[in-house]
Design an enzyme around this catalytic site. Structure first.
Site, PDB file in Angstrom:
ATOM      1  N   GLU A   1     130.142  -4.962 -17.452  1.00 28.22           N
ATOM      2  CA  GLU A   1     130.739  -4.486 -16.034  1.00 28.22           C
ATOM      3  C   GLU A   1     131.063  -5.677 -14.904  1.00 28.22           C
ATOM      4  OE1 GLU A   1     128.655  -0.307 -14.919  1.00 28.22           O
ATOM      5  OE2 GLU A   1     127.183  -1.658 -15.846  1.00 28.22           O
TER       6      GLU A   1
ATOM      7  N   ASN B   1     126.839  -6.733  -6.613  1.00 28.90           N
ATOM      8  CA  ASN B   1     126.246  -5.182  -6.973  1.00 28.90           C
ATOM      9  C   ASN B   1     125.347  -5.336  -5.936  1.00 28.90           C
ATOM     10  OD1 ASN B   1     125.383  -2.712  -7.663  1.00 28.90           O
ATOM     11  ND2 ASN B   1     125.269  -3.401  -9.989  1.00 28.90           N
TER      12      ASN B   1
ATOM     13  N   ARG C   1     115.553   9.941 -14.876  1.00 28.13           N
ATOM     14  CA  ARG C   1     116.188  11.346 -14.342  1.00 28.13           C
ATOM     15  C   ARG C   1     116.110  12.304 -15.552  1.00 28.13           C
ATOM     16  NH1 ARG C   1     121.490   7.760 -13.114  1.00 28.13           N
ATOM     17  NH2 ARG C   1     120.308   6.224 -12.027  1.00 28.13           N
TER      18      ARG C   1
ATOM     19  N   HIS D   1     129.627   5.585 -14.286  1.00 24.15           N
ATOM     20  CA  HIS D   1     129.735   4.447 -15.264  1.00 24.15           C
ATOM     21  C   HIS D   1     131.132   4.319 -15.548  1.00 24.15           C
ATOM     22  CE1 HIS D   1     125.250   5.349 -16.402  1.00 24.15           C
ATOM     23  NE2 HIS D   1     125.466   4.354 -15.694  1.00 24.15           N
TER      24      HIS D   1
ATOM     25  N   ARG E   1     131.170  -3.691  -6.642  1.00 25.85           N
ATOM     26  CA  ARG E   1     130.646  -2.393  -7.428  1.00 25.85           C
ATOM     27  C   ARG E   1     130.399  -1.450  -6.345  1.00 25.85           C
ATOM     28  NH1 ARG E   1     125.484  -0.158 -10.065  1.00 25.85           N
ATOM     29  NH2 ARG E   1     126.475   1.712 -11.129  1.00 25.85           N
TER      30      ARG E   1
END
Length: 371
Positions: free
Chosen positions: A356, A7, A214, A155, A66
């Site tokens: 993940e 990642n 956010r 996601h 990813r």
């Protein structure tokens, strides 16, 4: 098959080495671009050294990356070649904080291990099943045709993994329901028969829920107002992506700190939890309708798995749906998938841990074995 999961961030590289369900090594290389780690190639040299010690002479069979944005082209994991790398790079404008770093990581692996099979696993891929009425924005068609402005969703790797886990826990062939992935980034997805049919993140990961830093949903006219007040494009980007959400409301993006402050009676922290849980509850209600009646509501990711008080704040607003938590089960600490609602609840509320890295490794092995 031994899979290295990568990642890549612009200044960091997170990795995990997996063989089936076993994690053989994992770590994080930070401050890439500084003296000790000048670039991603140097970061990989460090990873190589750490991994070699853990593998004790065995080699890596493939690398899974990813990749945040796959645009409209990529609806499933793909074996990487030069053309695929360039295609991912062309999507950089849609994910300027994420895709360039992924491309850098891919090229660094290619340079270090030229014959190593690499697979790209896209966060957006699971959401390619969205119907057009869900992914369209009500703006002129030219903006979609010229710039690709539409809902993509993110996601997806996590939502797909958790949907399978929820189906298994319920003893169902496939999952129909609502999944809330709640971490520093947060999104909620409506899943019907195992497929994504709506999701809260949109053209970018900024839309939707209140997140760590956010804003989530906001009236676009606020941005026009701030532009007229002298804010620059960069100012707005920083405001919405880095200084809003829990941080903007409570002064910190750490949900544990917010929860502790709320328990101590701090008004800003209590308000932050109320705003975030209310926004999420509204989405749950809407997505319950979207899927035609949910089998379950699922919480996952860091906050979803580990913040029982926030789960309570959300479900307490869903009495109209007939949901009811078992507070003892909700308060239990566990890494296992579990039901946290009472038998009287209209449908189950679940906690299903996401993974993940496991999903990326599984997808990578499947692509390489089938190639």
């Amino acid at each position: 098959m031994i899979i290295l999961v990568i990642n890549s961030g612009s200044s960091s590289l997170k990795y995990q080495v997996r063989e089936g369900d076993d994690v053989l090594a994992e770590g994080l290389v930070e401050r890439i671009g500084e003296a000790e780690v000048p670039d991603h190639a140097a970061a990989l040299d460090r990873v190589d050294g750490e991994v070699a010690a853990a593998l004790d002479g065995r080699g890596i069979d493939a690398v899974g990356h990813r990749v945040v944005h796959g645009g409209e082209r990529f609806s499933e994991p793909v074996l990487i070649d030069n053309e695929i790398t360039r295609a991912i790079e062309r999507l950089n404008p849609l994910a300027p904080l994420h895709n360039p770093a992924a491309v850098t990581g891919i090229r660094a692996i290619t340079e270090k291990w030229p014959n190593m099979p690499q697979v790209a696993v896209f966060d957006t891929a699971f959401h390619r099943t969205l119907p057009e009425h869900a992914w369209r924005y009500a703006v002129p068609d030219e903006l979609y045709r010229k710039f690709g402005i539409r809902r993509y969703g993110f996601h997806g790797t996590s939502h797909a993994y958790v949907a399978r886990g929820a189906a298994e826990l319920l003893g169902a062939d496939s999952f129909t329901g609502v999944i809330a992935h709640l971490g520093n980034g947060a999104s909620i997805t409506a899943v019907r028969d195992g497929e994504s049919i709506d999701t809260s993140m949109g053209f970018t990961p900024l839309e939707g829920l209140v997140m760590g830093t956010r804003s989530g949903d906001i009236d676009p006219s606020i941005l026009l107002f701030l532009l007229r007040e002298g804010y620059s494009e960069k100012d707005l980007d920083t405001l919405l992506n880095r200084n809003s959400g829990l941080k903007g409301l409570a002064g910190t993006n750490d949900m544990r700190s917010v929860a502790e402050a709320a328990d101590a009676g701090e008004h800003r922290a209590k308000l932050a939890i109320e705003v975030a849980s209310y926004r999420l509850a509204k989405y749950v209600g809407g997505y319950h309708v979207a899927v035609g009646g949910a089998q379950a509501l699922v919480f996952t990711a860091g906050i979803g798995e580990n913040a029982p008080n926030f789960r309570t704040a959300v479900v307490s607003k869903l009495g109209a749906l007939g949901l009811e938590l078992d507070e003892e089960k909700n308060g239990e600490r566990s890494k296992q998938a579990r039901v946290i609602s009472t038998p009287a609840s209209a449908f189950p509320v679940l906690v299903v841990p996401t993974n993940e890295e496991a999903a990326i490794a599984e997808a990578t092995a499947a692509v390489v074995s089938g190639s």
